[in-house]
Design a protein around this motif. Structure first.
Motif, PDB file in Angstrom:
ATOM      1  N   ASP A  82       0.807  -0.999  -0.128  1.00  0.00           N
ATOM      2  CA  ASP A  82       0.197  -0.346   0.043  1.00  0.00           C
ATOM      3  C   ASP A  82       0.518   1.150  -0.094  1.00  0.00           C
ATOM      4  O   ASP A  82       0.483   2.417  -0.615  1.00  0.00           O
ATOM      5  CB  ASP A  82      -1.193   0.057   1.654  1.00  0.00           C
ATOM      6  N   VAL A  83       1.881   1.010   0.611  1.00  0.00           N
ATOM      7  CA  VAL A  83       3.086   3.022   0.788  1.00  0.00           C
ATOM      8  C   VAL A  83       3.513   1.929  -0.350  1.00  0.00           C
ATOM      9  O   VAL A  83       3.687   3.367  -0.979  1.00  0.00           O
ATOM     10  CB  VAL A  83       3.669   2.438   1.695  1.00  0.00           C
ATOM     11  N   LEU A  84       3.900   1.497  -0.832  1.00  0.00           N
ATOM     12  CA  LEU A  84       4.398   1.525  -2.725  1.00  0.00           C
ATOM     13  C   LEU A  84       3.474   1.746  -3.703  1.00  0.00           C
ATOM     14  O   LEU A  84       3.802   2.874  -4.233  1.00  0.00           O
ATOM     15  CB  LEU A  84       5.160  -0.006  -2.927  1.00  0.00           C
ATOM     16  N   ASP A 116      12.178  -7.269  -2.875  1.00  0.00           N
ATOM     17  CA  ASP A 116      13.500  -7.881  -3.882  1.00  0.00           C
ATOM     18  C   ASP A 116      14.523  -6.976  -4.370  1.00  0.00           C
ATOM     19  O   ASP A 116      15.608  -8.011  -4.857  1.00  0.00           O
ATOM     20  CB  ASP A 116      12.749  -8.788  -4.756  1.00  0.00           C
ATOM     21  N   GLN A 117      13.864  -5.870  -4.561  1.00  0.00           N
ATOM     22  CA  GLN A 117      14.364  -5.197  -5.959  1.00  0.00           C
ATOM     23  C   GLN A 117      14.696  -3.981  -5.194  1.00  0.00           C
ATOM     24  O   GLN A 117      16.102  -3.281  -5.844  1.00  0.00           O
ATOM     25  CB  GLN A 117      13.790  -4.623  -6.621  1.00  0.00           C
ATOM     26  N   ARG A 118      14.367  -3.151  -4.026  1.00  0.00           N
ATOM     27  CA  ARG A 118      15.551  -2.289  -3.354  1.00  0.00           C
ATOM     28  C   ARG A 118      14.382  -1.634  -2.307  1.00  0.00           C
ATOM     29  O   ARG A 118      14.234  -2.827  -1.587  1.00  0.00           O
ATOM     30  CB  ARG A 118      13.966  -0.655  -4.607  1.00  0.00           C
ATOM     31  N   PHE A 119      15.192  -0.672  -2.043  1.00  0.00           N
ATOM     32  CA  PHE A 119      15.125  -0.540  -0.422  1.00  0.00           C
ATOM     33  C   PHE A 119      14.523   0.639  -0.570  1.00  0.00           C
ATOM     34  O   PHE A 119      15.358   1.618  -1.423  1.00  0.00           O
ATOM     35  CB  PHE A 119      15.917  -0.329   0.709  1.00  0.00           C
ATOM     36  N   ILE A 120      13.343   0.927   0.463  1.00  0.00           N
ATOM     37  CA  ILE A 120      12.290   2.502   0.212  1.00  0.00           C
ATOM     38  C   ILE A 120      12.596   2.490   2.400  1.00  0.00           C
ATOM     39  O   ILE A 120      12.057   2.192   2.761  1.00  0.00           O
ATOM     40  CB  ILE A 120      11.339   2.170  -0.460  1.00  0.00           C
ATOM     41  N   HIS A 121      12.664   4.004   2.176  1.00  0.00           N
ATOM     42  CA  HIS A 121      12.943   5.038   3.474  1.00  0.00           C
ATOM     43  C   HIS A 121      11.795   5.884   3.745  1.00  0.00           C
ATOM     44  O   HIS A 121      12.051   6.453   2.445  1.00  0.00           O
ATOM     45  CB  HIS A 121      14.359   5.175   4.260  1.00  0.00           C
ATOM     46  N   ALA A 122      10.226   6.091   3.908  1.00  0.00           N
ATOM     47  CA  ALA A 122       9.672   6.547   3.293  1.00  0.00           C
ATOM     48  C   ALA A 122       9.382   7.971   4.789  1.00  0.00           C
ATOM     49  O   ALA A 122       8.837   6.875   5.750  1.00  0.00           O
ATOM     50  CB  ALA A 122       8.468   6.219   2.664  1.00  0.00           C
ATOM     51  N   LYS A 123       8.479   8.931   4.578  1.00  0.00           N
ATOM     52  CA  LYS A 123       7.568   9.403   5.761  1.00  0.00           C
ATOM     53  C   LYS A 123       6.395   9.695   5.683  1.00  0.00           C
ATOM     54  O   LYS A 123       5.817   9.464   5.019  1.00  0.00           O
ATOM     55  CB  LYS A 123       8.360  11.227   5.721  1.00  0.00           C
ATOM     56  N   ASP A 182       5.623  -6.051  -9.238  1.00  0.00           N
ATOM     57  CA  ASP A 182       6.595  -7.289  -8.960  1.00  0.00           C
ATOM     58  C   ASP A 182       7.228  -7.417  -8.079  1.00  0.00           C
ATOM     59  O   ASP A 182       8.548  -8.136  -8.001  1.00  0.00           O
ATOM     60  CB  ASP A 182       7.511  -6.500 -10.255  1.00  0.00           C
ATOM     61  N   ASP A 183       7.534  -6.344  -7.361  1.00  0.00           N
ATOM     62  CA  ASP A 183       7.955  -6.408  -6.010  1.00  0.00           C
ATOM     63  C   ASP A 183       7.767  -7.094  -5.236  1.00  0.00           C
ATOM     64  O   ASP A 183       6.328  -6.925  -4.776  1.00  0.00           O
ATOM     65  CB  ASP A 183       8.757  -4.644  -5.444  1.00  0.00           C
ATOM     66  N   LYS A 184       8.625  -7.917  -4.557  1.00  0.00           N
ATOM     67  CA  LYS A 184       8.270  -9.021  -3.393  1.00  0.00           C
ATOM     68  C   LYS A 184       8.771  -8.383  -2.078  1.00  0.00           C
ATOM     69  O   LYS A 184      10.219  -8.233  -2.282  1.00  0.00           O
ATOM     70  CB  LYS A 184       8.387  -9.889  -3.655  1.00  0.00           C
ATOM     71  N   ILE A 185       7.563  -8.076  -1.682  1.00  0.00           N
ATOM     72  CA  ILE A 185       7.882  -7.356   0.365  1.00  0.00           C
ATOM     73  C   ILE A 185       9.042  -8.498   0.489  1.00  0.00           C
ATOM     74  O   ILE A 185       8.269  -9.519   1.260  1.00  0.00           O
ATOM     75  CB  ILE A 185       6.577  -7.142   0.675  1.00  0.00           C
ATOM     76  N   ALA A 186      10.215  -8.032   1.131  1.00  0.00           N
ATOM     77  CA  ALA A 186      10.347  -8.664   1.878  1.00  0.00           C
ATOM     78  C   ALA A 186      10.336  -8.573   4.001  1.00  0.00           C
ATOM     79  O   ALA A 186      10.788  -9.346   4.778  1.00  0.00           O
ATOM     80  CB  ALA A 186      12.193  -9.095   1.694  1.00  0.00           C
ATOM     81  N   PHE A 187      10.615  -7.444   3.837  1.00  0.00           N
ATOM     82  CA  PHE A 187      10.118  -6.486   4.860  1.00  0.00           C
ATOM     83  C   PHE A 187       9.804  -5.736   5.212  1.00  0.00           C
ATOM     84  O   PHE A 187      10.558  -4.157   3.889  1.00  0.00           O
ATOM     85  CB  PHE A 187      12.051  -6.607   5.429  1.00  0.00           C
ATOM     86  N   TYR A 188       8.747  -5.112   6.452  1.00  0.00           N
ATOM     87  CA  TYR A 188       7.885  -3.959   6.678  1.00  0.00           C
ATOM     88  C   TYR A 188       8.429  -3.227   8.224  1.00  0.00           C
ATOM     89  O   TYR A 188       7.485  -4.438   8.438  1.00  0.00           O
ATOM     90  CB  TYR A 188       6.284  -3.588   5.654  1.00  0.00           C
ATOM     91  N   LYS A 207       5.334  16.917  17.882  1.00  0.00           N
ATOM     92  CA  LYS A 207       4.869  15.724  17.737  1.00  0.00           C
ATOM     93  C   LYS A 207       6.080  14.184  17.271  1.00  0.00           C
ATOM     94  O   LYS A 207       6.827  14.295  17.705  1.00  0.00           O
ATOM     95  CB  LYS A 207       4.657  15.892  15.859  1.00  0.00           C
ATOM     96  N   THR A 208       4.934  13.188  16.325  1.00  0.00           N
ATOM     97  CA  THR A 208       5.665  11.875  16.680  1.00  0.00           C
ATOM     98  C   THR A 208       6.009  11.952  14.946  1.00  0.00           C
ATOM     99  O   THR A 208       5.100  12.165  14.339  1.00  0.00           O
ATOM    100  CB  THR A 208       5.307  10.655  17.169  1.00  0.00           C
ATOM    101  N   LEU A 209       7.147  11.198  14.902  1.00  0.00           N
ATOM    102  CA  LEU A 209       7.206  11.119  13.287  1.00  0.00           C
ATOM    103  C   LEU A 209       7.346   9.569  13.424  1.00  0.00           C
ATOM    104  O   LEU A 209       7.891   8.988  13.914  1.00  0.00           O
ATOM    105  CB  LEU A 209       9.064  11.717  12.866  1.00  0.00           C
ATOM    106  N   THR A 210       6.536   9.481  11.590  1.00  0.00           N
ATOM    107  CA  THR A 210       6.763   8.371  11.651  1.00  0.00           C
ATOM    108  C   THR A 210       7.545   7.566  10.488  1.00  0.00           C
ATOM    109  O   THR A 210       7.108   8.355   9.468  1.00  0.00           O
ATOM    110  CB  THR A 210       5.017   7.988  11.142  1.00  0.00           C
ATOM    111  N   TYR A 211       8.314   7.033  10.805  1.00  0.00           N
ATOM    112  CA  TYR A 211       8.950   7.162   9.303  1.00  0.00           C
ATOM    113  C   TYR A 211       8.154   5.445   8.615  1.00  0.00           C
ATOM    114  O   TYR A 211       8.420   4.214   9.832  1.00  0.00           O
ATOM    115  CB  TYR A 211      10.219   6.405   9.032  1.00  0.00           C
ATOM    116  N   GLN A 212       8.795   5.163   7.498  1.00  0.00           N
ATOM    117  CA  GLN A 212       8.299   3.292   6.963  1.00  0.00           C
ATOM    118  C   GLN A 212       9.665   2.943   6.514  1.00  0.00           C
ATOM    119  O   GLN A 212       9.952   3.700   5.695  1.00  0.00           O
ATOM    120  CB  GLN A 212       7.191   3.814   5.773  1.00  0.00           C
TER     121      GLN A 212
END
Length: 181
Positions: A135-137, A174-181, A148-154, A164-169
């Motif tokens: 969903d985030v992707l 299997d193809q990339r690493f994503i760090h999102a706010k 096509d991406d297979k989620i290995a970890f979230y 306030k509290t900052l939330t990072y995702q």
């Protein structure tokens, strides 16, 4: 239907109809409400034009204007309701067509993220972490081939700040690493 609207001979009606057609209808409800209101206005206009057009054109052009006004009034009575029904149906169709386009925000208010399918299009048991990662992707639209991406970890990382509290995702596929706010 533009030809039938032109046959009424009522220029004001044609201008109002063109403005109505240029309006963007965003939902089924809006299309229904707007279509019914416009249809009722068209019926009222057709009924009033029987009396107003002969008098108005009679004052401007005399006896010939009265006859032309009578023709315009009678043709309006016959043609405006037909064009009004057509416009009502078209506003409903436009509302149905645009409801999916303008209501994409519904996807953002789900109680849980949608289920994902495996590579072989098989339904697997619901996994909240994988579904949330997909969903985030989807929301980030980081790639054209997100499906096509297979989620290995979230995981969500919450860092408390003063007000306030900052939330990072963090998503690892299997193809990339994503760090999102």
């Amino acid at each position: 239907m533009k030809g039938l609207a032109a046959l009424t001979g009522d220029r004001e009606y044609q201008v109002v109809r063109q403005r109505m057609k240029n309006r963007k209808i965003k939902s089924i409800r809006e299309g229904f409400v707007f279509g019914i209101k416009y249809f009722l206005k068209v019926i009222a206009s057709a009924l009033f034009s029987i009396f107003t057009k002969p008098c108005l054109l009679g004052k401007q052009q005399g006896c010939v204007g009265f006859i032309i006004g009578l023709w315009v009034g009678l043709s309006s009575l016959a043609l405006k309701p037909i064009v009004g029904i057509y416009d009502l149906i078209m506003s409903l169709v436009q509302g149905v067509k645009n409801s999916a386009k303008y209501e994409e925000h519904v996807m953002d208010r789900r109680s849980r993220p949608p289920r994902t399918l495996s590579a072989g299009m098989l339904i697997e048991p619901y996994n909240w972490n994988i579904a949330m990662g997909k969903d985030v992707l989807r929301k980030l639209k980081s790639s054209k081939k997100v499906d096509d991406d297979k989620i290995a970890f979230y995981d969500e990382i919450q860092i408390p700040k003063r007000r306030k509290t900052l939330t990072y995702q963090v998503i690892i596929t299997d193809q990339r690493f994503i760090h999102a706010k």
